[in-house]
Design a protein around this motif. Structure first.
Motif, PDB file in Angstrom:
ATOM      1  N   LEU A   1      15.998   6.703   2.165  1.00  0.00           N
ATOM      2  CA  LEU A   1      14.688   6.187   1.795  1.00  0.00           C
ATOM      3  C   LEU A   1      13.642   6.848   2.682  1.00  0.00           C
ATOM      4  O   LEU A   1      13.847   6.982   3.894  1.00  0.00           O
ATOM      5  CB  LEU A   1      14.634   4.668   1.963  1.00  0.00           C
ATOM      6  CG  LEU A   1      15.646   3.853   1.153  1.00  0.00           C
ATOM      7  CD1 LEU A   1      15.526   2.374   1.496  1.00  0.00           C
ATOM      8  CD2 LEU A   1      15.453   4.081  -0.338  1.00  0.00           C
ATOM      9  N   THR A   2      12.531   7.241   2.071  1.00  0.00           N
ATOM     10  CA  THR A   2      11.442   7.875   2.803  1.00  0.00           C
ATOM     11  C   THR A   2      10.141   7.219   2.371  1.00  0.00           C
ATOM     12  O   THR A   2       9.832   7.164   1.179  1.00  0.00           O
ATOM     13  CB  THR A   2      11.366   9.384   2.491  1.00  0.00           C
ATOM     14  OG1 THR A   2      12.651   9.970   2.665  1.00  0.00           O
ATOM     15  CG2 THR A   2      10.357  10.079   3.390  1.00  0.00           C
ATOM     16  N   ALA A   3       9.381   6.724   3.343  1.00  0.00           N
ATOM     17  CA  ALA A   3       8.117   6.059   3.037  1.00  0.00           C
ATOM     18  C   ALA A   3       6.949   7.026   3.166  1.00  0.00           C
ATOM     19  O   ALA A   3       7.046   8.055   3.840  1.00  0.00           O
ATOM     20  CB  ALA A   3       7.921   4.873   3.979  1.00  0.00           C
ATOM     21  N   SER A   4       5.850   6.678   2.527  1.00  0.00           N
ATOM     22  CA  SER A   4       4.653   7.508   2.626  1.00  0.00           C
ATOM     23  C   SER A   4       3.937   7.306   3.954  1.00  0.00           C
ATOM     24  O   SER A   4       3.163   8.173   4.374  1.00  0.00           O
ATOM     25  CB  SER A   4       3.702   7.228   1.460  1.00  0.00           C
ATOM     26  OG  SER A   4       3.301   5.870   1.458  1.00  0.00           O
ATOM     27  N   VAL A   5       4.180   6.186   4.620  1.00  0.00           N
ATOM     28  CA  VAL A   5       3.627   5.918   5.946  1.00  0.00           C
ATOM     29  C   VAL A   5       4.697   5.237   6.804  1.00  0.00           C
ATOM     30  O   VAL A   5       5.628   4.633   6.270  1.00  0.00           O
ATOM     31  CB  VAL A   5       2.354   5.031   5.899  1.00  0.00           C
ATOM     32  CG1 VAL A   5       1.236   5.709   5.122  1.00  0.00           C
ATOM     33  CG2 VAL A   5       2.651   3.675   5.291  1.00  0.00           C
ATOM     34  N   ALA A   6       4.539   5.342   8.104  1.00  0.00           N
ATOM     35  CA  ALA A   6       5.510   4.730   9.023  1.00  0.00           C
ATOM     36  C   ALA A   6       5.519   3.211   8.876  1.00  0.00           C
ATOM     37  O   ALA A   6       4.524   2.604   8.475  1.00  0.00           O
ATOM     38  CB  ALA A   6       5.182   5.128  10.451  1.00  0.00           C
ATOM     39  N   SER A   7       6.650   2.630   9.220  1.00  0.00           N
ATOM     40  CA  SER A   7       6.830   1.169   9.265  1.00  0.00           C
ATOM     41  C   SER A   7       6.584   0.487   7.925  1.00  0.00           C
ATOM     42  O   SER A   7       5.936  -0.548   7.843  1.00  0.00           O
ATOM     43  CB  SER A   7       5.957   0.556  10.350  1.00  0.00           C
ATOM     44  OG  SER A   7       6.298   1.076  11.613  1.00  0.00           O
ATOM     45  N   THR A   8       7.123   1.076   6.873  1.00  0.00           N
ATOM     46  CA  THR A   8       7.014   0.485   5.524  1.00  0.00           C
ATOM     47  C   THR A   8       8.210  -0.439   5.316  1.00  0.00           C
ATOM     48  O   THR A   8       9.356   0.001   5.408  1.00  0.00           O
ATOM     49  CB  THR A   8       6.974   1.575   4.451  1.00  0.00           C
ATOM     50  OG1 THR A   8       5.824   2.396   4.683  1.00  0.00           O
ATOM     51  CG2 THR A   8       6.921   0.978   3.065  1.00  0.00           C
ATOM     52  N   PRO A   9       7.983  -1.724   5.007  1.00  0.00           N
ATOM     53  CA  PRO A   9       9.103  -2.653   4.850  1.00  0.00           C
ATOM     54  C   PRO A   9       9.763  -2.539   3.475  1.00  0.00           C
ATOM     55  O   PRO A   9       9.097  -2.414   2.450  1.00  0.00           O
ATOM     56  CB  PRO A   9       8.451  -4.027   5.026  1.00  0.00           C
ATOM     57  CG  PRO A   9       7.046  -3.837   4.551  1.00  0.00           C
ATOM     58  CD  PRO A   9       6.687  -2.407   4.905  1.00  0.00           C
ATOM     59  N   VAL A  10      11.091  -2.582   3.480  1.00  0.00           N
ATOM     60  CA  VAL A  10      11.879  -2.614   2.244  1.00  0.00           C
ATOM     61  C   VAL A  10      12.977  -3.652   2.407  1.00  0.00           C
ATOM     62  O   VAL A  10      13.295  -4.086   3.510  1.00  0.00           O
ATOM     63  CB  VAL A  10      12.524  -1.250   1.909  1.00  0.00           C
ATOM     64  CG1 VAL A  10      11.480  -0.175   1.708  1.00  0.00           C
ATOM     65  CG2 VAL A  10      13.527  -0.834   2.955  1.00  0.00           C
ATOM     66  N   GLU A  11      13.544  -4.053   1.274  1.00  0.00           N
ATOM     67  CA  GLU A  11      14.760  -4.857   1.298  1.00  0.00           C
ATOM     68  C   GLU A  11      15.755  -4.202   0.362  1.00  0.00           C
ATOM     69  O   GLU A  11      15.378  -3.501  -0.576  1.00  0.00           O
ATOM     70  CB  GLU A  11      14.490  -6.313   0.913  1.00  0.00           C
ATOM     71  CG  GLU A  11      14.029  -6.533  -0.496  1.00  0.00           C
ATOM     72  CD  GLU A  11      13.699  -7.998  -0.789  1.00  0.00           C
ATOM     73  OE1 GLU A  11      13.575  -8.815   0.143  1.00  0.00           O
ATOM     74  OE2 GLU A  11      13.568  -8.326  -1.979  1.00  0.00           O
TER      75      GLU A  11
ATOM     76  N   THR B   1       0.798  -1.234   0.000  1.00  0.00           N
ATOM     77  CA  THR B   1       0.000   0.000   0.000  1.00  0.00           C
ATOM     78  C   THR B   1       0.830   1.285   0.000  1.00  0.00           C
ATOM     79  O   THR B   1       0.402   2.282  -0.563  1.00  0.00           O
ATOM     80  CB  THR B   1      -0.946   0.039   1.213  1.00  0.00           C
ATOM     81  OG1 THR B   1      -0.173  -0.088   2.410  1.00  0.00           O
ATOM     82  CG2 THR B   1      -1.973  -1.087   1.154  1.00  0.00           C
ATOM     83  N   ALA B   2       1.987   1.285   0.629  1.00  0.00           N
ATOM     84  CA  ALA B   2       2.785   2.512   0.785  1.00  0.00           C
ATOM     85  C   ALA B   2       3.787   2.673  -0.347  1.00  0.00           C
ATOM     86  O   ALA B   2       4.171   1.704  -1.005  1.00  0.00           O
ATOM     87  CB  ALA B   2       3.516   2.492   2.128  1.00  0.00           C
ATOM     88  N   THR B   3       4.245   3.911  -0.554  1.00  0.00           N
ATOM     89  CA  THR B   3       5.313   4.195  -1.505  1.00  0.00           C
ATOM     90  C   THR B   3       6.607   4.475  -0.746  1.00  0.00           C
ATOM     91  O   THR B   3       6.588   4.805   0.442  1.00  0.00           O
ATOM     92  CB  THR B   3       4.977   5.409  -2.399  1.00  0.00           C
ATOM     93  OG1 THR B   3       4.833   6.561  -1.564  1.00  0.00           O
ATOM     94  CG2 THR B   3       3.715   5.167  -3.195  1.00  0.00           C
ATOM     95  N   VAL B   4       7.735   4.348  -1.446  1.00  0.00           N
ATOM     96  CA  VAL B   4       9.050   4.640  -0.875  1.00  0.00           C
ATOM     97  C   VAL B   4       9.819   5.501  -1.878  1.00  0.00           C
ATOM     98  O   VAL B   4       9.965   5.111  -3.042  1.00  0.00           O
ATOM     99  CB  VAL B   4       9.848   3.352  -0.568  1.00  0.00           C
ATOM    100  CG1 VAL B   4      11.267   3.681  -0.111  1.00  0.00           C
ATOM    101  CG2 VAL B   4       9.125   2.504   0.464  1.00  0.00           C
TER     102      VAL B   4
ATOM    103  N   LEU C   1       5.299  -2.693  -4.001  1.00  0.00           N
ATOM    104  CA  LEU C   1       5.923  -3.890  -4.574  1.00  0.00           C
ATOM    105  C   LEU C   1       6.892  -3.597  -5.724  1.00  0.00           C
ATOM    106  O   LEU C   1       7.354  -4.515  -6.390  1.00  0.00           O
ATOM    107  CB  LEU C   1       4.868  -4.914  -5.006  1.00  0.00           C
ATOM    108  CG  LEU C   1       3.921  -5.372  -3.891  1.00  0.00           C
ATOM    109  CD1 LEU C   1       2.853  -6.297  -4.439  1.00  0.00           C
ATOM    110  CD2 LEU C   1       4.699  -6.035  -2.755  1.00  0.00           C
ATOM    111  N   ALA C   2       7.238  -2.327  -5.956  1.00  0.00           N
ATOM    112  CA  ALA C   2       8.178  -1.965  -7.023  1.00  0.00           C
ATOM    113  C   ALA C   2       9.618  -2.119  -6.545  1.00  0.00           C
ATOM    114  O   ALA C   2       9.901  -2.093  -5.347  1.00  0.00           O
ATOM    115  CB  ALA C   2       7.932  -0.530  -7.484  1.00  0.00           C
TER     116      ALA C   2
END
Length: 126
Positions: free
Chosen positions: A111-121, A69-72, A92-93
């Motif tokens: 990296l900056t997410a559109s909402v807190a606690s957004t997972p990335v790898e 749901t969130a962007t990074v 998922l991009a």
């Protein structure tokens, strides 16, 4: 210590209405460096998070937004340049950057997410 990152695969473009394969491209990216760092399920907040680079400049980068749901937003500085937002990773991009020239690459990454606690790898190599 030497470390090698390799990406091997095939990109296939298929016409969904006819099933005809329009293009097949073999992709083989390989980069050897001396230092690497990686993170799996790293939580990114809505404020910029500095991702430590293994070396500067870093020549190989893979980032994937694991959120549905969130962007990074990925922001980096090219060696000798200024920091700029590179792109917004939609849910998922992912992005892969490979620079074989050892004096090129990136020197900062946030990296900056559109909402807190957004997972990335991510995987970084230089």
């Amino acid at each position: 210590m030497a470390v090698t990152a390799q990406l091997n695969g095939v990109i296939t473009l298929t016409d969904n209405s006819t099933g005809a394969i329009q293009l097949q491209k073999t992709v083989a990216l390989s980069y050897s460096g001396t230092e690497t760092s990686f993170g799996s399920q790293v939580l990114i907040g809505a404020s910029p998070v500095t991702i430590p680079l293994p070396v500067s400049p870093t020549q190989f980068l893979y980032i994937k937004n694991l959120s549905t749901t969130a962007t990074v937003t990925a922001t980096w500085s090219p060696n000798g340049g200024i920091s700029n937002p590179v792109l917004v990773l939609q849910p998922l991009a992912g992005i892969i950057f490979s620079e074989p020239n050892t004096v090129s690459g990136i020197t900062t990454l946030t990296l900056t997410a559109s909402v807190a606690s957004t997972p990335v790898e991510f995987i970084l190599l230089g």
